[in-house]
Design a protein around this motif. Structure first.
Motif, mmCIF file in Angstrom:
data_model
loop_
_atom_site.group_PDB
_atom_site.id
_atom_site.type_symbol
_atom_site.label_atom_id
_atom_site.label_comp_id
_atom_site.label_asym_id
_atom_site.label_seq_id
_atom_site.Cartn_x
_atom_site.Cartn_y
_atom_site.Cartn_z
ATOM 1 N N GLU A 103 0.640 -5.226 7.065
ATOM 2 C CA GLU A 103 0.233 -5.930 5.847
ATOM 3 C C GLU A 103 -1.267 -6.185 5.913
ATOM 4 O O GLU A 103 -1.782 -6.653 6.936
ATOM 5 N N GLU A 104 -1.941 -5.849 4.836
ATOM 6 C CA GLU A 104 -3.373 -6.142 4.706
ATOM 7 C C GLU A 104 -3.610 -7.608 5.089
ATOM 8 O O GLU A 104 -2.872 -8.492 4.646
ATOM 9 N N VAL B 223 -0.641 1.013 5.745
ATOM 10 C CA VAL B 223 -1.049 -0.345 5.387
ATOM 11 C C VAL B 223 -0.614 -0.608 3.948
ATOM 12 O O VAL B 223 -0.815 0.243 3.074
ATOM 13 N N VAL B 224 -0.005 -1.763 3.704
ATOM 14 C CA VAL B 224 0.354 -2.159 2.335
ATOM 15 C C VAL B 224 -0.413 -3.443 1.990
ATOM 16 O O VAL B 224 -0.857 -4.178 2.876
ATOM 17 N N GLN B 225 -0.550 -3.686 0.709
ATOM 18 C CA GLN B 225 -1.346 -4.824 0.247
ATOM 19 C C GLN B 225 -0.727 -6.163 0.679
ATOM 20 O O GLN B 225 0.460 -6.246 0.947
ATOM 21 N N ARG B 226 -1.579 -7.178 0.693
ATOM 22 C CA ARG B 226 -1.140 -8.540 0.955
ATOM 23 C C ARG B 226 0.092 -8.869 0.121
ATOM 24 O O ARG B 226 0.113 -8.603 -1.080
ATOM 25 N N GLY B 227 1.098 -9.446 0.754
ATOM 26 C CA GLY B 227 2.295 -9.849 0.024
ATOM 27 C C GLY B 227 3.329 -8.746 -0.105
ATOM 28 O O GLY B 227 4.401 -8.962 -0.663
ATOM 29 N N LYS B 228 3.019 -7.541 0.428
ATOM 30 C CA LYS B 228 3.970 -6.437 0.305
ATOM 31 C C LYS B 228 4.670 -6.132 1.627
ATOM 32 O O LYS B 228 5.353 -5.120 1.767
#
Lengths: 372, 372
Positions: B130-131, B163-168
């Motif tokens: 997660e970012e 890597v996935v965005q914040r909250g994902k």
């Protein structure tokens, strides 16, 4: 430590230092320099071993215990080897023109295994599902995986399902690991590109990345661009039938996914310690992809593909390889795009359409997040 | 279709129908009936093949192309086979008493491979980050993976980073796939439990699940409970040295992870079409785990373990197996907890401490989400 660092993965020494980050950022998933930096600094110190350090898309293993052969026979690849690869897939959105996360999860790993010249045989699949995911969505994705596995001729032999709470994933993520057999005598790897070799590309670049962007509504216009997601193992198999002066005339195979063609060629140039010269006008890009790239400020050389491969082939076998490729469905637009030159720097150079030469570097940060 | 269904996976016919859900719910990740239901209804229709249908923790593969042996030799297991397994790990929190997601990701897959009697050799590891994840956290997790891999004696040979965005995501998720060799002559699987066999448990149950709960602050009191996460491959290797009347006297091995001991024994009972009778008073549970379970209303038989195994062993070899286990670090608390009885229903029965007999069913829904 310091707050700057340079990359040195498999000879991947970069001229410009990257800023050291204290947190994971999107660029660490780009497949470009930041990903290499993360691997070099965080992962390799704990996991270093020859298979991993070889830096190919898949690892080649010797099951001496199975085969009872001598280490010497293994080194010279007189006996078959086992190829293993893994990829997690986090593409968003889950469905896009030409494919979905399920087809991607199968083809991505099948192709990584095939890039060692292996015949992919088996896949594992592990699902991370977000609570609330419509069952119908999951069923569509699984159906698509089944179709892709059938097309590739691989069997899914082990699986896993985890569920996380709402907001802790983005619908679903899929990991696949693939296992295949590298036939005896085949020696394909990123470190085998040799001066004089010919660089073949199996078709136009950039379709996948732009198709995913268009599904996100980020193009701002209607474009008829569909992803090229395809299993390339049958194409590879036909290519292996070509004979040349050496026993294994195809020296390197790689699919230019994250980071695009530019990043893939840079990896090969550095692993093999050669320069790769490509000709801009010979690199096929579909008009719609070119238009989208121009509008968005992207370079198609860095846009991801999921159904293309680069082959570095001995010059004697180049024409025959191209012929064979063009007779297959996924290789019919194959073209020669360049050649391998002697060097120790490991660079990619491009003759531009107007006659200049420029250095084509590896992707530095993140251009299109979550396209695979 | 209908809006209700019963489970029938490898003879896993359940008496009570489960409601059909239109969305993924947490219970689909329980490892119990809802997980089996999902596999049966969504995954198997698209992926059915003998390795997957065998329903073991790992798949056993025959690389005929490598070994050049006849199908007959393979069926009788006169030659080594390859064992493959995969698991994604989404435990929360990432760190807990006795371990972390990194140690879990290595041990979980090493153990699944070992449960076929295989020697685990290679792991792949794929990270979904997660970012914003602190780099220090990632470094700690990777360090822990390296230590666990060293203890287990396995090499990490291929990896992937997304890597996935914040909250994902929730910090990070790790998938591992494992590959090992099943020695010639070894025949271990969930369908081999035979009436008269003895059921051995390698130590107290429930430690892992309760340790994770305590790290979440859900116990409401301070408890000295540490997770049992351990690589069990060396324990298994010592057990394989025991000889019996048949060539492979250990018939079944399985690690009771998600769904706990009760779910694992039910799976075996149904795969083998036998009843399994266990004795409540013989099942070891640490006092702190028992206290936590009583307070929270949990049954320790359903709480996850990550460093325990159940062995179903021919009666002639039972004492010798127990002796060997007790001489190992991770098996020193091993005990005989029951026996296999003739039946076609495939049930688990328990003689309770006060002398009654009750049916111990498979875990129905979700008790402790994200403990692995």
């Amino acid at each position: 430590m310091e707050n700057e660092s340079s990359i040195d993965l498999q000879g991947l020494a970069c001229p410009v230092p990257l800023p050291h980050t204290k947190q994971v950022v999107m660029g660490h998933g780009s497949g470009g320099r930041m990903t290499h930096d993360l691997i070099q600094k965080v992962f390799l110190p704990h996991f270093s071993n020859p298979s991993l350090l070889a830096g190919n898309d898949a690892a080649a293993l010797n099951f001496q215990a199975v085969t009872g052969t001598s280490p010497n026979e293994i080194e010279t690849r007189k006996i078959p080897q086992i190829a293993v690869s893994t990829d997690s897939h986090v593409v968003w959105p889950l469905f896009f023109p030409g494919g979905d996360i399920g087809r991607l999860a199968v083809c991505g790993t099948v192709n990584d295994v095939a890039m060692l010249g292996a015949t992919p045989l088996y896949l594992t699949a592990a699902f991370i599902l977000e609570e609330g995911l419509p069952m119908e969505t999951l069923e569509q994705v699984v159906h698509s995986m089944g179709m892709a596995a059938e097309e590739a001729g691989v069997h899914l032999i082990a699986g896993d399902t985890k569920v996380v709470q709402r907001g802790k994933a983005d619908g679903l993520y899929i990991n696949t690991a693939g296992i295949g057999i590298i036939p005896a005598g085949i020696m394909i790897g990123g470190a085998r590109a040799t001066p004089g070799d010919v660089v073949i590309l199996s078709g136009p670049v950039g379709d996948h990345g732009i198709a995913v962007l268009s599904a996100r509504g980020e193009l701002g216009f209607e474009a008829e661009i569909i992803s090229d997601i395809s299993p390339l193992n049958h194409l590879v198999k036909s290519m292996l039938a070509v004979s040349g002066e050496d026993a294994s005339p195809i020296h390197t195979l790689r699919d230019p996914t994250r980071g695009g063609l530019a990043t893939t060629l840079n990896e090969i140039a550095r692993q093999s310690q050669v320069n790769i010269l490509i000709y801009e006008e010979k690199i096929p890009v579909r008009p719609a992809v070119r238009a989208a790239c121009e509008m968005l400020g992207f370079d198609p050389l860095y846009v991801a593909n999921e159904g293309k491969l680069v082959a570095i082939v001995s010059p004697q076998a180049a024409e025959a390889t191209l012929d064979v490729m063009r007779r297959t469905h996924y290789g019919e637009e194959a073209v020669i795009i360049g050649e391998v030159r002697e060097a120790t720097a490991g660079r990619v150079l491009m003759k531009t359409a107007i006659g200049g030469t420029r250095i084509v570097d590896i992707l530095a940060g993140e251009m299109l997040p979550r396209i695979c």
